[in-house]
Design an enzyme around this catalytic site. Structure first.
Site, PDB file in Angstrom:
ATOM      1  N   CYS A 193       6.131  -0.191   7.395  1.00 53.15           N
ATOM      2  CA  CYS A 193       5.720   0.976   6.608  1.00 53.15           C
ATOM      3  C   CYS A 193       6.886   1.421   5.739  1.00 53.15           C
ATOM      4  CB  CYS A 193       5.315   2.102   7.561  1.00 53.15           C
ATOM      5  SG  CYS A 193       4.869   3.624   6.708  1.00 53.15           S
ATOM      6  N   LEU A 194       6.596   1.754   4.483  1.00 50.69           N
ATOM      7  CA  LEU A 194       7.655   2.197   3.574  1.00 50.69           C
ATOM      8  C   LEU A 194       8.281   3.507   4.047  1.00 50.69           C
ATOM      9  CD1 LEU A 194       5.927   1.404   0.144  1.00 50.69           C
ATOM     10  CD2 LEU A 194       7.673   0.053   1.327  1.00 50.69           C
ATOM     11  N   GLY A 205       0.830  -1.201   0.000  1.00 56.91           N
ATOM     12  CA  GLY A 205       0.000   0.000   0.000  1.00 56.91           C
ATOM     13  C   GLY A 205       0.860   1.244   0.000  1.00 56.91           C
ATOM     14  N   GLN A 244       2.847  10.076   1.457  1.00 54.34           N
ATOM     15  CA  GLN A 244       4.174   9.431   1.471  1.00 54.34           C
ATOM     16  C   GLN A 244       5.046   9.857   0.295  1.00 54.34           C
ATOM     17  OE1 GLN A 244       2.395   5.288   2.130  1.00 54.34           O
ATOM     18  NE2 GLN A 244       4.333   5.170   3.246  1.00 54.34           N
ATOM     19  N   HIS A 274      -4.079   1.133   7.645  1.00 56.42           N
ATOM     20  CA  HIS A 274      -2.738   1.731   7.676  1.00 56.42           C
ATOM     21  C   HIS A 274      -2.662   2.933   6.724  1.00 56.42           C
ATOM     22  CE1 HIS A 274       1.786   1.313   7.938  1.00 56.42           C
ATOM     23  NE2 HIS A 274       1.660   2.036   6.843  1.00 56.42           N
ATOM     24  N   GLU A 275      -3.205   2.762   5.510  1.00 61.99           N
ATOM     25  CA  GLU A 275      -3.120   3.851   4.519  1.00 61.99           C
ATOM     26  C   GLU A 275      -4.051   5.003   4.880  1.00 61.99           C
ATOM     27  OE1 GLU A 275      -0.559   3.672   2.784  1.00 61.99           O
ATOM     28  OE2 GLU A 275      -0.252   1.532   3.082  1.00 61.99           O
ATOM     29  N   HIS A 285      -2.320   7.198   7.173  1.00 62.77           N
ATOM     30  CA  HIS A 285      -1.399   8.110   6.486  1.00 62.77           C
ATOM     31  C   HIS A 285      -2.133   9.364   6.007  1.00 62.77           C
ATOM     32  CE1 HIS A 285       2.508   6.211   6.271  1.00 62.77           C
ATOM     33  NE2 HIS A 285       2.024   5.076   5.783  1.00 62.77           N
TER      34      HIS A 285
HETATM   35 NI    NI Z   1       2.927   3.192   5.690  1.00 56.64          NI
END
Ligand code: NI
Length: 171
Positions: A93-94, A46, A51, A135-136, A139
């Protein structure tokens, strides 16, 4: 299409609440294409627009990471309208690379959003998909999974990241 740079904690831009998308323009479509490519390149399940430094309510989720074309969801202005149950599973998480922790999440949910064609859609999800959506959406609201950990765990990770940044080994 292009792979975009992903912002890392503690970048302030990850902390802003993003704005709802009014009109879906060609620019929006290009951003979505880039976000999908960036998610697959990472690779991740995701990615949310903040981000990549864009403060708009757009997120992409694909728990197959590109293996199943039907597993790709593009969600614009998503709203989680129902949550049920609770799970606590390892999550990463990226934007917080190299760290993962068990995060409490709803086990299943119902989410309403606009597709990239501007169609209103409702999706009922559970398992990894439900986890990724929560999670997204976090963000989009300027929240990171770190915020959902116990203060002890959160401080430990933040300390490790600060140290890695000082040593130049975190980017
Ligand atoms: Ni993330």
């Amino acid at each position: 299409m292009a792979v975009l740079p992903i912002l890392h904690y503690p970048d302030d831009r990850l902390r802003r609440a993003s704005k709802p998308v009014g009109t879906i323009t060609d620019e929006t479509q290009a951003l979505i294409d880039d976000m999908i490519e960036t998610m697959y390149a990472a690779p991740g399940v995701g990615l949310a627009a903040p981000q990549v430094g864009v403060s708009q309510q757009i997120m992409v989720v694909d728990i197959s990471v590109g293996k199943d074309p039907e597993a790709l969801y593009v969600m614009i202005n998503p709203r989680i309208v129902k949550k049920e149950g609770e799970i606590k599973e390892e999550e990463g998480c990226l934007s917080v690379p190299e760290f993962s922790e068990g995060v409490p999440r709803a086990a299943s949910l119902e989410v309403r959003y606009l597709t990239r064609e501007g169609r209103e859609q409702t999706l009922v999800a559970d398992g990894l998909l439900a986890k990724a959506i929560q999670h997204e959406v976090d963000h989009l609201n300027g929240r990171l999974f770190l915020d959902r950990l116990s203060p002890l765990k959160r401080d430990m990770i933040k300390r490790k990241i600060r140290k890695a940044i000082r040593q130049g080994s975190y980017e």
